[in-house]
Design a protein around this motif. Sequence first.
Motif, PDB file in Angstrom:
ATOM      1  N   THR A   1      -0.666  58.943  89.513  1.00 49.73           N
ATOM      2  CA  THR A   1      -0.940  58.355  90.819  1.00 49.73           C
ATOM      3  C   THR A   1      -1.360  59.416  91.815  1.00 49.73           C
ATOM      4  OG1 THR A   1       0.644  56.580  90.405  1.00 49.73           O
ATOM      5  CG2 THR A   1       0.055  57.003  92.701  1.00 49.73           C
TER       6      THR A   1
ATOM      7  N   ARG B   1      -5.559  48.615  88.959  1.00 46.47           N
ATOM      8  CA  ARG B   1      -5.502  49.942  88.315  1.00 46.47           C
ATOM      9  C   ARG B   1      -4.067  50.355  88.009  1.00 46.47           C
ATOM     10  NH1 ARG B   1      -4.172  54.476  90.537  1.00 46.47           N
ATOM     11  NH2 ARG B   1      -4.573  53.773  92.665  1.00 46.47           N
ATOM     12  N   ASP B   2      -3.165  50.062  88.931  1.00 44.95           N
ATOM     13  CA  ASP B   2      -1.775  50.473  88.763  1.00 44.95           C
ATOM     14  C   ASP B   2      -1.017  49.650  87.731  1.00 44.95           C
ATOM     15  OD1 ASP B   2      -2.010  52.490  90.616  1.00 44.95           O
ATOM     16  OD2 ASP B   2      -1.116  51.357  92.265  1.00 44.95           O
ATOM     17  N   HIS B   3      -1.442  48.389  87.506  1.00 47.77           N
ATOM     18  CA  HIS B   3      -0.596  47.486  86.723  1.00 47.77           C
ATOM     19  C   HIS B   3      -1.233  46.923  85.453  1.00 47.77           C
ATOM     20  CE1 HIS B   3       2.435  47.644  89.853  1.00 47.77           C
ATOM     21  NE2 HIS B   3       1.508  47.369  90.755  1.00 47.77           N
TER      22      HIS B   3
ATOM     23  N   HIS C   1      -8.865  48.562  83.590  1.00 49.00           N
ATOM     24  CA  HIS C   1      -8.453  49.778  84.303  1.00 49.00           C
ATOM     25  C   HIS C   1      -9.668  50.599  84.715  1.00 49.00           C
ATOM     26  CE1 HIS C   1      -6.981  53.906  84.847  1.00 49.00           C
ATOM     27  NE2 HIS C   1      -5.839  53.339  85.212  1.00 49.00           N
TER      28      HIS C   1
END
Length: 233
Positions: A22, A79-81, A88
Amino acid sequence: MTDERDPAPAGFSGPRRALVLTGATLVVLLVGAAIGMLITTARVDRAPSAPSPESVDVGFAQDMQVHHLQAVTMAGIARDHTTDPEVHTLAFDIESTQLGQASEMAGWLTVWGRPELPDAGRGHMAWMTGSGHGHGDATTAAGGSARMPGMATTEELNRLRTVSGKELDVLFLQLMLRHHQGAIPMAQFAADRAGTGYVRDLAQKILSGQTAEVTLMTTMLAARGATPLPPPN
């Protein structure tokens, strides 16, 4: 067995690896945004005069910046999940591209001495009045709209934050596809009618890029057994 797609340093795992990834992503995005601002300042400083507040140039920069920032929000959630590599990659591409473009438009407005948001009484897309394009939700007295075409509602964004797996991937693709469909007429109008060359150039890049991504997302939805949402008005 090591996953070759994992860019985290050896020995990093779990929450620590997620933090590294991140952080690295944020650095990439912020550096890109800073570069975009510097390029913008150099371009605008060579312009003979600032566009008027009612111009296509200013209206496009104000509205497309807002439109882009919601796309950045949705792409960041995906993108995070997501666990789907194809989703992604698309989400990261949209997030980084549109953050850089939004930063460039913010730079124009700063150097022009114009606010980053349109006047509340004027609403969004008043610069397209008479164009024949839809204006989303209720029209203001000045001819603008309360919400631009393609924008996700608060309820839709909240749902995107709570779902997971295939449901997340499909909802992200559906919302982003509709979002792009709402932005394309705006970009086309600015590419054709903005008075400043660098504004027309960016509008054309947005038009070309999002048109290609509409085709890609339509294909991705079909591959996942889903269909697009109704196009925006």
